[in-house]
Design an enzyme around this catalytic site. Sequence first.
Site, PDB file in Angstrom:
ATOM      1  N   SER A  61       0.656  -1.218  -0.018  1.00 24.64           N
ATOM      2  CA  SER A  61       0.017  -0.142   0.023  1.00 24.64           C
ATOM      3  C   SER A  61       0.929   1.271   0.194  1.00 24.64           C
ATOM      4  O   SER A  61       0.202   2.375  -0.003  1.00 24.64           O
ATOM      5  CB  SER A  61      -0.902  -0.075   1.060  1.00 24.64           C
ATOM      6  OG  SER A  61      -0.271  -0.090   2.516  1.00 24.64           O
ATOM      7  N   TYR A  62       2.179   1.135   0.092  1.00 24.67           N
ATOM      8  CA  TYR A  62       2.920   2.396   0.241  1.00 24.67           C
ATOM      9  C   TYR A  62       3.065   3.082  -1.207  1.00 24.67           C
ATOM     10  O   TYR A  62       3.823   2.415  -1.981  1.00 24.67           O
ATOM     11  CB  TYR A  62       4.391   2.013   0.789  1.00 24.67           C
ATOM     12  CG  TYR A  62       4.511   1.629   2.334  1.00 24.67           C
ATOM     13  CD1 TYR A  62       3.322   1.963   3.180  1.00 24.67           C
ATOM     14  CD2 TYR A  62       5.534   0.991   2.630  1.00 24.67           C
ATOM     15  CE1 TYR A  62       3.253   1.547   4.479  1.00 24.67           C
ATOM     16  CE2 TYR A  62       5.509   0.630   4.084  1.00 24.67           C
ATOM     17  CZ  TYR A  62       4.478   0.883   5.040  1.00 24.67           C
ATOM     18  OH  TYR A  62       4.536   0.656   6.148  1.00 24.67           O
ATOM     19  N   ALA A  63       2.756   4.095  -1.399  1.00 18.66           N
ATOM     20  CA  ALA A  63       2.797   4.881  -2.812  1.00 18.66           C
ATOM     21  C   ALA A  63       2.309   3.970  -3.890  1.00 18.66           C
ATOM     22  O   ALA A  63       2.991   3.808  -4.845  1.00 18.66           O
ATOM     23  CB  ALA A  63       4.035   5.407  -3.058  1.00 18.66           C
ATOM     24  N   GLY A  65       2.137   0.903  -4.243  1.00 17.93           N
ATOM     25  CA  GLY A  65       3.231  -0.223  -4.616  1.00 17.93           C
ATOM     26  C   GLY A  65       4.572   0.322  -5.228  1.00 17.93           C
ATOM     27  O   GLY A  65       5.400  -0.596  -5.329  1.00 17.93           O
ATOM     28  N   LYS A  89       3.826  -6.200   3.434  1.00 18.02           N
ATOM     29  CA  LYS A  89       2.553  -6.299   3.945  1.00 18.02           C
ATOM     30  C   LYS A  89       1.363  -6.551   3.060  1.00 18.02           C
ATOM     31  O   LYS A  89       1.570  -5.871   1.880  1.00 18.02           O
ATOM     32  CB  LYS A  89       2.401  -5.052   4.874  1.00 18.02           C
ATOM     33  CG  LYS A  89       3.643  -4.991   5.818  1.00 18.02           C
ATOM     34  CD  LYS A  89       3.196  -3.625   6.765  1.00 18.02           C
ATOM     35  CE  LYS A  89       4.488  -3.181   7.341  1.00 18.02           C
ATOM     36  NZ  LYS A  89       5.271  -2.537   6.428  1.00 18.02           N
TER      37      LYS A  89
END
Length: 328
Positions: A61-63, A65, A89
């Site tokens: 979910s960070y940026a 992918g 995650k």
Amino acid sequence: MEYLKLGQTGLEVSKLCLGCMSFGDSSKGFHSGWLLDEAASQKIIKKALDVGINFFDTANSYAAGTSEEYLGRALKAFANRDEIVIATKIFFGDGHSDSPNTKGLSRKAIFNQVDASLKRLGIDYIDILYIHRWDYDTPIEETMAALNDLVRSGKVHYLGASAMYAWQFQKAQYVAEKNGWTRFSVMQNHYNMLYREDEREMIPFCQDMGVALVPYSPLAAGRIVRDWTADTARSKTDQIAHAKYDATEEQDRAIVARVAELAEQKGVSRAQIALAWLWQKGIHSPIVGVTKEKYLDDFMGAFDVILSADEVAYLDDLYQPHNIVGAL
């Protein structure tokens, strides 16, 4: 750098883990105001490797992918895959679809998310796969069975969980043990000098069961280590940090003042005090996110800092109960 076995696993990791939430395409994601582009991210990752960090943490979910993409390309360029530990995650999805089957912890969603992360990271297996949150809409039996199958397939080597209530974590461990499935080896919880709610149940449970503690936000999004009035790009735009800490600003400010006082007395940095405090609390490998290489040099000095019992008590003394932040 110092290294240790991660809980009851045979995995050996650095006592600092590099968090990669600050890396990614600034046009994507919920925290774009302080993201580093790929070139800047590579410099931080290369510096982390140079100081001996072999443990890297990201999430799908960070940026959207792109954090995984940046990390994967940098590690391929600068490191030997067999020598490093990559954690990611699943749960929130990568933001490319609103379909319920692309996020959460159903069997279908888990397999789809893991395959997408492997592709973005450019690797054949994930060392540690965390479930980012608890899924109230999927039976935990389905989730644990799917995670076990991923371990048996070789796509994932170890399992971890993050930010949940202790009863939920205990239930997941019980279900896995009852069925002969792989249990969680690592807990990535929210823990620092300004937020200590997990000292009530989660941390004692993990320590009793031999589960490694790898907390996120060990410096409280920088609030522990800078002057309270300091203005940074992250302090101005990080809405997640504001949600975590703004409500307790008055009491937190007093704790931070004691960190500054003790750091001055010992001739060390505030970050070194905060990290030394965590290790003396039994934490294995706190996840540090940085946007400048110099911070990693500063963190290395924490290995030489020893806090007395009286000093730890002095830092702990002003803490007051907080509302739960992290578990959903």
